[in-house]
Design a protein around this motif. Structure first.
Motif, short mmCIF file in Angstrom:
data_model
loop_
_atom_site.label_atom_id
_atom_site.label_comp_id
_atom_site.label_asym_id
_atom_site.label_seq_id
_atom_site.Cartn_x
_atom_site.Cartn_y
_atom_site.Cartn_z
N ASN A 90 -21.00 46.92 -33.67
CA ASN A 90 -21.24 47.44 -32.17
C ASN A 90 -21.57 46.50 -31.31
OD1 ASN A 90 -23.55 47.03 -33.45
ND2 ASN A 90 -24.73 48.41 -32.05
N LEU A 91 -21.43 45.20 -31.70
CA LEU A 91 -21.59 44.16 -30.85
C LEU A 91 -20.09 43.37 -30.40
CD1 LEU A 91 -24.85 42.20 -32.05
CD2 LEU A 91 -24.72 43.84 -30.26
N THR A 92 -20.25 42.56 -29.10
CA THR A 92 -18.95 41.97 -28.98
C THR A 92 -19.15 40.70 -29.71
OG1 THR A 92 -19.83 40.83 -26.95
CG2 THR A 92 -18.83 42.94 -26.61
N GLY A 93 -17.77 40.01 -29.72
CA GLY A 93 -17.95 38.68 -30.43
C GLY A 93 -18.58 37.73 -29.56
N GLY A 94 -18.74 37.77 -28.29
CA GLY A 94 -19.44 36.87 -27.38
C GLY A 94 -21.13 36.92 -27.78
N GLU A 95 -21.27 38.28 -27.92
CA GLU A 95 -22.89 38.76 -28.16
C GLU A 95 -23.26 37.96 -29.53
OE1 GLU A 95 -23.33 42.69 -25.52
OE2 GLU A 95 -22.70 42.81 -27.59
N VAL A 96 -22.49 38.12 -30.34
CA VAL A 96 -22.74 37.65 -31.83
C VAL A 96 -23.02 36.14 -31.83
CG1 VAL A 96 -21.90 37.25 -34.11
CG2 VAL A 96 -21.86 39.64 -33.20
N ILE A 97 -21.96 35.43 -31.18
CA ILE A 97 -21.90 34.10 -30.84
C ILE A 97 -23.22 33.59 -30.41
CG2 ILE A 97 -21.00 32.03 -29.81
CD1 ILE A 97 -18.32 33.49 -30.18
#
Length: 298
Positions: A90-97
């Protein structure tokens, strides 16, 4: 300066002996290639180095600290990329980074992060649940290389990447090396290991069976020779010749390194018209160790 050192690492799960005595040493500014087939013990060794598993016996240190007792301190200075990345859907790739970077306690270098996202052609606005395996891998790689780590531990990091992205990954490793960083690279892509690594270790059935620089290890492999002579050449009395193919006075064969000088002296007497030699590759060396074994290389 020694960044990572393992001495006599052993690990058993009940009656199963996963590691039988693994020795590794990685110096500052060096890339170490850790190779072996599936089930050889690479991932088990890496999990011990990360402090995820405790060794049954032996000792391992990173930055001079014990990998089990001082795991929290060590992780502040390392970046890890597994071969199968699981992310929060449910998170975006940018948020995970951003989350991975903050979790390490490191300050985010926004410019570097954006450059890596562009180089790896990753869309950071998409939810991770929509990502392919390759894109999940890109998230982990961007997170790792955006961090100001002293040591990168990469376990099959290019799994799922296309050849273009593999090249970008290789560039990032070489850039890290130029900055004085150290890299432990576990890979089944032998050409990648050969291109990037200063030192190579081969693990088999939980044991290190060969380690050293490529130049040090290549004495165990054979050189491929393509040859055309004026006169016919008999190989019956020559030692160290393997996989001989002939077409008239044209020959293709492999020769053991310690027999190369003698073979060349004999060959020259037949009148050389054309001679090409190819140095042994890491794959040659690897297959020599696993000759006759079933199964793929991983």
């Amino acid at each position: 300066m020694v960044m990572l050192k393992a001495e006599g690492l052993k690990k058993h799960f009940g009656k199963v002996q996963a590691l039988r005595g693994v020795d590794l040493e990685l110096s500052e500014g060096e890339v170490y290639g850790f190779i072996g087939p599936n089930g050889a013990g690479k991932s088990t060794a890496i999990r011990i180095l990360l402090g995820i598993l405790k060794a049954s016996s032996g000792k391992a240190t990173i930055f001079g600290k014990d990998v089990w007792d001082d795991a929290v301190e060590i992780h502040k200075r390392i970046a890890y990329v597994p071969g199968d990345v699981n992310l929060w859907s449910n998170l975006t790739g940018g948020e995970v980074i951003d989350f991975f970077t903050k979790m390490r306690g490191a300050k985010i270098d926004t410019n570097r992060k954006e450059q890596l996202i562009e180089r790896f052609q990753l869309d950071p606005t998409k939810k991770c649940g929509t990502y392919s395996k390759g894109n999940r891998q890109k998230v982990a790689l961007v997170s790792a290389f955006a961090a100001d780590a002293d040591l990168y531990i990469l376990d099959e990091p290019t799994s799922g990447l296309d050849p273009l992205m593999e090249r970008v990954f290789q560039e990032c490793v070489l850039e890290a090396k130029e900055e004085g960083k150290s890299v432990l690279l576990s890979s089944h892509i032998l050409s990648e290991v050969e291109k990037l690594c200063d030192q190579v270790g081969i693990i088999r059935n939980g044991e290190m069976i060969e380690s050293g620089s490529l130049d040090e290890m290549r004495h165990l492999t054979r050189t491929t020779i393509l040859l055309e002579t004026k006169n016919p050449l008999s190989f019956d009395h020559l030692d160290g010749i393997h996989d001989l193919e002939s077409d008239g006075n044209k020959y293709r064969f492999q020769v053991d390194a310690d027999q190369l000088d003698g073979v060349m002296k004999q060959v020259s007497e037949a009148g050389v018209i054309k001679l090409e030699s190819a140095p042994p590759t890491l794959e040659d060396l690897f297959m020599r160790h696993y000759e006759g074994e079933a199964g793929g290389v991983k």
